[in-house]
Every structure is written in structure tokens, then in C-alpha cells.
Design a protein around this motif. Structure first.
Motif, PDB file in Angstrom:
ATOM      1  N   ALA A 128       1.212  -1.321   0.297  1.00 24.94           N
ATOM      2  CA  ALA A 128      -0.064   0.005  -0.025  1.00 24.94           C
ATOM      3  C   ALA A 128       1.269   1.248  -0.224  1.00 24.94           C
ATOM      4  CB  ALA A 128      -0.677   0.131   1.485  1.00 24.94           C
ATOM      5  N   TRP A 129       1.689   1.569   1.063  1.00 22.51           N
ATOM      6  CA  TRP A 129       3.264   1.920   0.757  1.00 22.51           C
ATOM      7  C   TRP A 129       3.372   2.356  -0.932  1.00 22.51           C
ATOM      8  CZ3 TRP A 129       3.840   6.258   2.604  1.00 22.51           C
ATOM      9  CH2 TRP A 129       5.245   6.919   3.803  1.00 22.51           C
ATOM     10  N   LYS A 130       4.092   1.602  -1.523  1.00 22.67           N
ATOM     11  CA  LYS A 130       4.493   1.644  -2.177  1.00 22.67           C
ATOM     12  C   LYS A 130       3.532   2.166  -3.262  1.00 22.67           C
ATOM     13  CE  LYS A 130       7.891   0.495  -4.884  1.00 22.67           C
ATOM     14  NZ  LYS A 130       8.399  -0.950  -5.360  1.00 22.67           N
ATOM     15  N   GLN A 131       2.576   2.070  -3.151  1.00 19.75           N
ATOM     16  CA  GLN A 131       1.201   2.392  -4.324  1.00 19.75           C
ATOM     17  C   GLN A 131       0.649   3.338  -4.110  1.00 19.75           C
ATOM     18  OE1 GLN A 131      -0.035   1.002  -6.679  1.00 19.75           O
ATOM     19  NE2 GLN A 131      -1.501   2.300  -7.313  1.00 19.75           N
ATOM     20  N   ARG A 132       0.397   4.134  -2.298  1.00 20.35           N
ATOM     21  CA  ARG A 132       1.134   5.888  -2.064  1.00 20.35           C
ATOM     22  C   ARG A 132       1.819   6.511  -2.949  1.00 20.35           C
ATOM     23  NH1 ARG A 132       0.342   9.789  -2.004  1.00 20.35           N
ATOM     24  NH2 ARG A 132      -0.880  11.661  -1.005  1.00 20.35           N
ATOM     25  N   LEU A 133       3.315   6.006  -3.060  1.00 26.95           N
ATOM     26  CA  LEU A 133       4.290   6.955  -3.487  1.00 26.95           C
ATOM     27  C   LEU A 133       4.606   6.376  -5.078  1.00 26.95           C
ATOM     28  CD1 LEU A 133       7.058   5.277  -0.674  1.00 26.95           C
ATOM     29  CD2 LEU A 133       5.646   7.882  -0.794  1.00 26.95           C
ATOM     30  N   ALA A 134       3.444   5.653  -5.441  1.00 29.52           N
ATOM     31  CA  ALA A 134       3.599   5.029  -7.354  1.00 29.52           C
ATOM     32  C   ALA A 134       3.664   6.626  -8.047  1.00 29.52           C
ATOM     33  CB  ALA A 134       2.640   4.007  -7.594  1.00 29.52           C
ATOM     34  N   PRO A 135       2.632   7.453  -7.503  1.00 27.36           N
ATOM     35  CA  PRO A 135       2.387   8.954  -9.294  1.00 27.36           C
ATOM     36  C   PRO A 135       4.224   9.200  -8.340  1.00 27.36           C
ATOM     37  CG  PRO A 135       0.455   8.329  -7.300  1.00 27.36           C
ATOM     38  CD  PRO A 135       1.734   7.272  -6.875  1.00 27.36           C
ATOM     39  N   LEU A 177       7.014  17.259  12.592  1.00 31.35           N
ATOM     40  CA  LEU A 177       7.855  15.620  12.995  1.00 31.35           C
ATOM     41  C   LEU A 177       6.786  15.298  11.434  1.00 31.35           C
ATOM     42  CD1 LEU A 177       6.835  15.486  16.598  1.00 31.35           C
ATOM     43  CD2 LEU A 177       8.554  15.030  15.358  1.00 31.35           C
ATOM     44  N   THR A 178       8.017  13.836  11.453  1.00 30.15           N
ATOM     45  CA  THR A 178       7.548  13.162   9.926  1.00 30.15           C
ATOM     46  C   THR A 178       7.628  11.525  10.404  1.00 30.15           C
ATOM     47  OG1 THR A 178       6.860  12.654   7.747  1.00 30.15           O
ATOM     48  CG2 THR A 178       9.070  13.896   9.039  1.00 30.15           C
ATOM     49  N   ASN A 179       7.074  10.862   9.912  1.00 29.95           N
ATOM     50  CA  ASN A 179       7.389   9.383  10.259  1.00 29.95           C
ATOM     51  C   ASN A 179       7.545   8.467   8.275  1.00 29.95           C
ATOM     52  OD1 ASN A 179       4.810   9.439   9.356  1.00 29.95           O
ATOM     53  ND2 ASN A 179       3.426   7.923  10.012  1.00 29.95           N
ATOM     54  N   LEU A 180       7.228   9.588   7.510  1.00 30.13           N
ATOM     55  CA  LEU A 180       7.460   9.047   6.250  1.00 30.13           C
ATOM     56  C   LEU A 180       8.547   8.451   5.759  1.00 30.13           C
ATOM     57  CD1 LEU A 180       5.930  12.253   3.786  1.00 30.13           C
ATOM     58  CD2 LEU A 180       4.809   9.726   5.175  1.00 30.13           C
ATOM     59  N   PHE A 181       9.854   8.902   6.416  1.00 30.49           N
ATOM     60  CA  PHE A 181      10.984   8.285   5.635  1.00 30.49           C
ATOM     61  C   PHE A 181      12.106   7.250   6.658  1.00 30.49           C
ATOM     62  CE2 PHE A 181      10.873  13.386   5.173  1.00 30.49           C
ATOM     63  CZ  PHE A 181      10.685  13.208   3.848  1.00 30.49           C
ATOM     64  N   THR A 182      10.806   7.014   7.349  1.00 32.74           N
ATOM     65  CA  THR A 182      11.679   5.674   7.907  1.00 32.74           C
ATOM     66  C   THR A 182      10.312   4.461   8.708  1.00 32.74           C
ATOM     67  OG1 THR A 182      12.316   6.917  11.012  1.00 32.74           O
ATOM     68  CG2 THR A 182      14.103   6.837   8.496  1.00 32.74           C
ATOM     69  N   GLY A 183       9.385   6.023   9.626  1.00 35.66           N
ATOM     70  CA  GLY A 183       8.222   4.615  10.207  1.00 35.66           C
ATOM     71  C   GLY A 183       8.361   5.258  11.740  1.00 35.66           C
ATOM     72  N   ARG A 184       9.131   6.009  11.901  1.00 35.06           N
ATOM     73  CA  ARG A 184       8.878   6.672  13.757  1.00 35.06           C
ATOM     74  C   ARG A 184       9.313   8.223  13.237  1.00 35.06           C
ATOM     75  NH1 ARG A 184      10.468   5.027  18.521  1.00 35.06           N
ATOM     76  NH2 ARG A 184      10.270   2.863  18.981  1.00 35.06           N
ATOM     77  N   PRO A 185       8.320   9.109  13.932  1.00 34.06           N
ATOM     78  CA  PRO A 185       8.482   9.389  13.744  1.00 34.06           C
ATOM     79  C   PRO A 185      10.079  10.956  14.282  1.00 34.06           C
ATOM     80  CG  PRO A 185       6.723   9.701  15.767  1.00 34.06           C
ATOM     81  CD  PRO A 185       7.307   8.435  14.861  1.00 34.06           C
ATOM     82  N   ALA A 186       9.983  12.118  13.386  1.00 32.13           N
ATOM     83  CA  ALA A 186      11.420  12.213  13.928  1.00 32.13           C
ATOM     84  C   ALA A 186      10.684  13.981  13.106  1.00 32.13           C
ATOM     85  CB  ALA A 186      12.569  11.701  12.762  1.00 32.13           C
ATOM     86  N   ARG A 187      12.008  14.969  13.708  1.00 34.88           N
ATOM     87  CA  ARG A 187      11.960  16.237  12.505  1.00 34.88           C
ATOM     88  C   ARG A 187      12.565  16.054  11.996  1.00 34.88           C
ATOM     89  NH1 ARG A 187       9.340  20.539  14.940  1.00 34.88           N
ATOM     90  NH2 ARG A 187       8.707  20.194  16.752  1.00 34.88           N
ATOM     91  N   PRO A 230       3.210  14.832   6.763  1.00 36.09           N
ATOM     92  CA  PRO A 230       4.109  13.972   7.481  1.00 36.09           C
ATOM     93  C   PRO A 230       4.232  13.449   8.267  1.00 36.09           C
ATOM     94  CG  PRO A 230       2.909  16.325   8.374  1.00 36.09           C
ATOM     95  CD  PRO A 230       2.257  16.518   6.943  1.00 36.09           C
ATOM     96  N   LEU A 231       3.000  12.816   8.370  1.00 35.31           N
ATOM     97  CA  LEU A 231       2.756  11.460   9.602  1.00 35.31           C
ATOM     98  C   LEU A 231       1.555  11.037   8.441  1.00 35.31           C
ATOM     99  CD1 LEU A 231       2.628  13.290  12.955  1.00 35.31           C
ATOM    100  CD2 LEU A 231       4.575  11.807  11.807  1.00 35.31           C
ATOM    101  N   SER A 232       1.916  10.038   8.904  1.00 33.41           N
ATOM    102  CA  SER A 232       1.223   8.781   7.413  1.00 33.41           C
ATOM    103  C   SER A 232       0.719   7.559   7.902  1.00 33.41           C
ATOM    104  CB  SER A 232       1.454   9.050   5.989  1.00 33.41           C
ATOM    105  OG  SER A 232       0.752   7.640   5.329  1.00 33.41           O
ATOM    106  N   GLU A 233      -0.898   6.863   8.615  1.00 38.14           N
ATOM    107  CA  GLU A 233      -0.627   6.151   8.796  1.00 38.14           C
ATOM    108  C   GLU A 233      -0.347   4.839   7.550  1.00 38.14           C
ATOM    109  OE1 GLU A 233      -5.088   5.101   9.739  1.00 38.14           O
ATOM    110  OE2 GLU A 233      -4.992   6.715  11.539  1.00 38.14           O
ATOM    111  N   ASP A 234      -0.466   5.184   6.333  1.00 37.55           N
ATOM    112  CA  ASP A 234       0.503   4.327   5.011  1.00 37.55           C
ATOM    113  C   ASP A 234       1.539   3.877   5.593  1.00 37.55           C
ATOM    114  OD1 ASP A 234      -2.323   4.487   4.309  1.00 37.55           O
ATOM    115  OD2 ASP A 234      -1.933   5.727   2.326  1.00 37.55           O
ATOM    116  N   ALA A 235       2.932   4.528   6.129  1.00 38.54           N
ATOM    117  CA  ALA A 235       4.214   4.490   6.348  1.00 38.54           C
ATOM    118  C   ALA A 235       4.328   3.012   7.103  1.00 38.54           C
ATOM    119  CB  ALA A 235       4.567   5.011   6.893  1.00 38.54           C
TER     120      ALA A 235
END
Length: 362
Positions: free
Chosen positions: A87-94, A269-279, A291-296
Motif C-alpha cells: 500500500a505504501w509503494k502504491q501511495r508513492l507510485a505517482p 514531525l514526520t514518519n514518512l522516511f523511516t516509520g517513526r516520528p522525526a523532526r 507529514p504523518l501517514s498511517e500508510d508508512a
């Protein structure tokens, strides 16, 4: 001459200035420079293979006899969740299609490794004066082995409850990480980042909650922040983002440009790059996906799918798909060598303490 000498005496330091062990930008060159200047250089091992960590520590031990800090992550590797990763790959497909990449190609795996037997062997081999941890502590057997080397153990607390937990399990000092800090939150007793306290609310509450020395971190980039941390009871400060402006920092060109342009309201704060919140500094992927996605996927798996996007865009000077880690005070950064910055922070803090009429105690 400092208001609280406990951390200096505990670790054998000259200056209460810790360089944050930032995975990626920091290697042996910066650690040596900071430690030689009298502060505590910190080597981050979360992105290193054991072989790389051993090489870096070998260089450090050849070039300085001053105290050093070796830092590790303590996360547990998640179970594979193929549906979530798909699902994460599909979200990034575009974005893949935009950059001429195949969204169905297998994604690389994240290289962030938790502290384990192999890394513990390295601690026993090199015997750093300080071993610090993020996301809690390793299991008791590994922690006992670390302490048996003589290393003082530090870990990050993002709440007073986490500080109490760390003290009860044998930490020698607590790093109080406020919400302003760049990079990964050290949060480990909960997954909720919505109610994380800022540095200057957190520090005095941690000081009151534990008997250990406290190191303040998060949004501290100059003498004003250091003096404020001391006034709240901290024994030392850990500085991260300010060291990213030093020539020793291995910072990619788009990241460096973003740091120089950053203002106080440019991070999230974002979890997109690793899956954990980071600033980090807000970029295109954070704006468009949120910045925060349940798909990650869970930490550290989220980063794999973003790696091809970064690899395709960074050579063109784009920071659209890379983690631009930064605290909220990047605007206070100065271009100077790490040793000079360490000494300048200490001298400017002493001058400011005197100016405010606060005479440091012996």
C-alpha cells in the motif's frame, strides 16, 4: 567553572557540551574534533554496519584519548507486513512514474540496525567512556555487559515517566529530549507524539523526577539556550542541528541549502522516511502526502520505498524525497569548524552567565 559539575566529573569532560550523535552526517572526523575541544563527541552507529563502526572507532582511538560517546538504537525489528508495504509503494507510485522509475520494482531494505550481540562486542573491544541509547535501553543482559566495560550509560527521555524508567534500569545520566529536537524522537513508552513536551517544559520536570544528572537537548543552538537549560537544572546540553553547519558534517547539498534557509516554522514531525516520528524541514513529499501517514510501514521499513526516489532526484539538486532532519533553531546555526563551535558555545555561555549576574560555582 560551571553551575553543576556532576556530568563533567562523571564523564571526565572539560566542557558540558555534547555533540548529538546524528546518524548520517556524523563520523569520526566530527567526533574527534568535538572531543579534542573538550566537549563530548558522539558517534552514531544506527546506520553503520559493525565493520564500519569498528573502522570509525579505530580512527577515533588513534587520534584522541579524550572521552567519546558511542550511540545505538534500541528498536525491535518489526514483522514484515507485505500488505502495508504494498500500500505504501502504491501511495508513492505517482512519484516513481514522474521520475521514470518502475513502481513495481522491489524496494531496498532499511539499514538501521538495533543494538545487539555484535555491537556489544564492539563496545567491549573499544571501551568508549559513554554508551548512549535511543528508544529506551537494550535488554538487561546486554546492558550489563556494556556497564561491565566501565562505560557510563545514557539514554533519551521525552517525558518524565521515561526518565524515571531509565533511572530504575541503571542509566547514569538522562538526556531530556524536547519536542523541538531534530531527527528521531526518543519516545519509547508510548507511540503518541501529540502531547510531547518542549525542552523547557520537560527539563525541570525530569530534573525533579530523577536524582541523575540531566542533559538538555532540543532547539538549543547558542549560549542563550544553554544558559536557560542550566537555569532549569540541566548539567549539560546536547547540540545537534548547529553542528550540521560545520564542515565536518556529511550533509548532502539539498539538505545544507534547506538548513541555511530554514526558519522557526519550517519543520514538522514526520514518519514518512523511516516509520517513526522525526523532526525535519518540510519538503514536497511531506506537504503532499502529509507529514504523518498511517500508510508508512513500521520503523525502519518505510524508508526503503523512498530510497529510489531520493536516488533519482538528489543528483539534480532536489531535496523533495530526502529526510532533511533539523531542529526548530536551525536559523541560529553558524558556519565554523566543530572544534571552534564547541569552544565558542562554552565561552559565550560563560560570558552570558557572568552578564546575567549568575556567578558559576566551582
Amino acid at each position: 567553572m560551571w553551575p553543576d559539575r556532576r556530568i563533567l566529573d562523571l564523564l571526565g569532560l572539560e566542557l558540558p557540551i555534547f555533540q548529538a550523535p546524528m546518524a548520517g552526517p556524523v563520523d569520526s572526523e566530527m567526533v574527534i574534533a568535538v572531543s579534542e575541544a573538550g566537549g563530548l563527541g558522539g558517534l552514531p552507529c544506527a546506520l553503520m554496519t559493525p565493520e564500519k563502526a569498528r573502522t570509525e572507532l579505530g580512527i577515533i582511538r588513534q587520534r584522541t584519548s579524550k572521552p567519546i560517546n558511542v550511540n545505538f538504537f534500541c528498536h525491535k525489528q518489526p514483522e514484515d507486513d507485505l500488505a502495508r508495504e504494498a500500500a505504501w509503494k502504491q501511495r508513492l507510485a505517482p512519484y516513481y512514474l514522474e521520475l521514470g522509475l518502475d513502481p513495481t520494482a522491489p524496494a531496498p531494505r532499511s539499514a538501521r540496525a538495533p543494538f545487539d550481540e555484535t555491537f556489544c562486542d564492539i563496545v567491549e573491544e573499544f571501551r568508549p567512556e559513554v554508551a548512549s541509547f535511543h528508544f529506551g535501553l537494550p535488554d538487561a543482559a546486554l546492558l550489563d555487559r556494556v556497564k561491565a566495560t566501565g562505560a557510563k550509560v545514557l539514554s533519551s527521555a521525552t517525558t518524565a515517566d521515561e526518565a524515571v524508567w531509565l533511572e530504575a534500569r541503571g542509566c547514569d545520566a538522562i538526556i531530556a529530549q524536547g519536542a523541538e529536537a531534530g531527527g528521531h524522537r526518543g519516545i519509547f513508552l508510548t507511540d503518541d507524539v501529540a502531547n510531547q513536551p518542549g525542552t523547557f517544559a520537560l527539563v525541570p520536570q525530569v530534573v525533579d523526577a530523577v536524582k541523575l544528572p540531566v542533559i538538555a537537548t532540543g532547539g538549543i543552538s547558542d549560549a542563550r539556550g544553554i544558559v536557560a537549560a542550566f537555569a532549569l537544572g540541566a548539567s549539560a546540553v546536547q547540540v545537534g542541528t548547529a553542528y550540521l553547519f560545520c564542515p565536518e558534517a556529511k550533509v548532502a547539498a539539498p539538505h545544507k541549502a534547506a538548513l541555511k534557509a530554514a526558519k522557526d516554522d519550517h519543520t514538522a514531525l514526520t514518519n514518512l522516511f523511516t516509520g517513526r516520528p522525526a523532526r525535519g524541514i518540510v519538503n514536497r513529499i511531506m506537504r503532499e502526502v502529509g507529514p504523518l501517514s498511517e500508510d508508512a510501514p513500521a520503523f525502519p521499513l518505510a524508508g526503503g520505498a523512498l530510497a529510489p526516489l531520493r536516488a533519482a532526484s538528489e543528483p539534480k539538486g532536489s531535496g523533495d524525497f530526502m529526510s532533511l532532519w533539523s531542529g526548530q533553531a536551525a536559523r541560529l546555526g553558524r558556519d565554523m569548524p566543530a572544534a571552534d563551535l564547541t569552544r565558542a558555545l562554552a565561552a559565550e555561555t560563560q560570558a552570558l552567565l557572568s552578564r546575567f549576574g549568575r556567578q558559576p560555582m566551582a
